[in-house]
Design a protein around this motif. Structure first.
Motif, short mmCIF file in Angstrom:
data_model
loop_
_atom_site.label_atom_id
_atom_site.label_comp_id
_atom_site.label_asym_id
_atom_site.label_seq_id
_atom_site.Cartn_x
_atom_site.Cartn_y
_atom_site.Cartn_z
N GLY A 114 -5.77 70.31 18.86
CA GLY A 114 -6.20 69.28 19.79
C GLY A 114 -6.32 67.93 19.13
O GLY A 114 -6.43 67.81 17.91
N GLU A 115 -6.34 66.88 19.94
CA GLU A 115 -6.29 65.52 19.40
C GLU A 115 -7.57 65.08 18.71
O GLU A 115 -7.56 64.11 17.97
N ALA A 116 -8.68 65.74 18.97
CA ALA A 116 -9.94 65.32 18.38
C ALA A 116 -10.23 66.03 17.06
O ALA A 116 -11.35 66.03 16.57
N TYR A 117 -9.21 66.61 16.44
CA TYR A 117 -9.43 67.41 15.24
C TYR A 117 -9.61 66.55 13.99
O TYR A 117 -9.22 65.38 13.95
N ILE A 118 -10.18 67.16 12.96
CA ILE A 118 -10.16 66.61 11.62
C ILE A 118 -9.79 67.75 10.67
O ILE A 118 -10.21 68.89 10.87
N PRO A 119 -8.98 67.48 9.65
CA PRO A 119 -8.68 68.54 8.67
C PRO A 119 -9.90 68.78 7.80
O PRO A 119 -10.60 67.84 7.43
N VAL A 120 -10.17 70.03 7.50
CA VAL A 120 -11.39 70.34 6.75
C VAL A 120 -11.16 71.21 5.52
O VAL A 120 -12.12 71.53 4.82
N GLY A 121 -9.94 71.59 5.24
CA GLY A 121 -9.74 72.43 4.07
C GLY A 121 -8.29 72.77 3.81
O GLY A 121 -7.46 72.74 4.71
N ILE A 122 -7.99 73.08 2.55
CA ILE A 122 -6.64 73.44 2.14
C ILE A 122 -6.71 74.55 1.10
O ILE A 122 -7.64 74.59 0.29
N ALA A 123 -5.75 75.48 1.15
CA ALA A 123 -5.66 76.55 0.17
C ALA A 123 -4.18 76.85 -0.05
O ALA A 123 -3.34 76.60 0.81
N ALA A 163 -12.78 77.09 8.15
CA ALA A 163 -12.48 76.91 6.73
C ALA A 163 -11.61 78.07 6.25
O ALA A 163 -11.60 79.14 6.87
N VAL A 164 -10.90 77.86 5.13
CA VAL A 164 -9.96 78.87 4.67
C VAL A 164 -9.96 78.95 3.14
O VAL A 164 -10.16 77.95 2.45
N ALA A 165 -9.76 80.17 2.62
CA ALA A 165 -9.61 80.40 1.19
C ALA A 165 -8.55 81.47 0.99
O ALA A 165 -8.30 82.29 1.89
N VAL A 166 -7.93 81.48 -0.18
CA VAL A 166 -6.82 82.40 -0.45
C VAL A 166 -7.00 83.06 -1.81
O VAL A 166 -7.45 82.43 -2.77
N ASP A 167 -6.66 84.35 -1.88
CA ASP A 167 -6.49 85.03 -3.16
C ASP A 167 -5.06 84.73 -3.59
O ASP A 167 -4.10 85.28 -3.03
#
Length: 244
Positions: A114-123, A163-167
């Motif tokens: 949606g247009e009101a989003y903000i990015p909050v994390g990267i993995a 939020a997201v995290a990766v092994d």
């Protein structure tokens, strides 16, 4: 290892513009780090003294707009998530801070959150697949999207995924759903494996994975706590909860 800190407003070592600062361990000094350089957007690389070199890292020269997250690959590549208007740009740098061909990668996250989003994390995983978490502040359209090495974008998780995290070794992905209060674990193919932490992490905002002991760490701003889950154990029981 090295530490990278993203400053999306005035602050950091530079204190004049959005930057990503790199710090390295001091030789012979345990738990002490020293400033190395600042990472600059495409065409800038890693600059120790950008101004003295005659380079002004501004938007016109490919500088960052609002670096919101940093991830490091298994062989030292650095990925910076930058928020520019409705797009998220992912800049990639080599282990020494050098620019990588094809960087930055633009992702229209508003199509998924949606247009009101903000990015909050990267993995990032070992295969070079990139995962971006987007939080929609008004429409409840949070999403985690995956960009594979060929640039194909797909949705891994939907509403509530904050939020997201990766092994990086196994490719397993851990997605925090702060609204529902649990963590969902996916295998390397994107198939849901399990959920854990039910009701314990409602309102939490960030997640990280430790490859050393296979634990998952969740920061809970509402409770001023850090939840630690033993991810290697089926069901991921909480092993500790520490006041921050």
């Amino acid at each position: 290892g090295d530490i990278y800190i993203a400053s999306d407003t005035e602050g950091g070592v530079n204190e004049e513009r959005p930057v990503v600062d790199k710090f390295a361990p001091k030789a012979g000094k345990e738990n002490e780090y020293e400033y190395v350089c600042e990472l600059v957007g495409a065409g800038g690389g890693c600059h120790k003294e950008a101004e003295k070199e005659g380079f002004t890292p501004t938007t016109a020269f490919g500088g960052f707009e609002a670096p919101i997250g940093v991830a490091v690959g298994t062989t030292g590549e650095v990925y910076v998530e930058d928020f520019q208007f409705f797009e998220a740009k992912v800049y990639e740098f080599g282990p020494e801070g050098e620019d990588v061909a094809g960087s930055p990668l633009s992702v229209a996250l508003y199509e998924y959150a949606g247009e009101a989003y903000i990015p909050v994390g990267i993995a990032v995983d070992q295969a070079g697949d990139i995962y971006l978490a987007a939080d929609n502040l008004s429409l409840g359209g949070e999403a985690v999207v995956e960009i594979n090495a060929e640039g194909k974008v797909s949705v891994l998780a939907g509403a509530g995924s904050s939020a997201v995290a990766v092994d990086p070794a196994s490719g397993e992905v851990f997605v925090l759903d702060s609204a529902a209060g649990y963590v969902t674990r996916y295998d390397s193919t994107g198939k849901e494996v399990e959920q854990f932490g039910e009701a314990e992490v409602r309102g939490a905002n960030r997640i990280a994975y430790s490859a050393k002991n296979n634990d998952v760490y969740v920061t809970d701003e509402g409770k001023d706590e850090i939840h630690v889950f033993a991810a290697a154990v089926a069901g991921g029981p909480e092993v500790s909860c520490t006041a921050s």
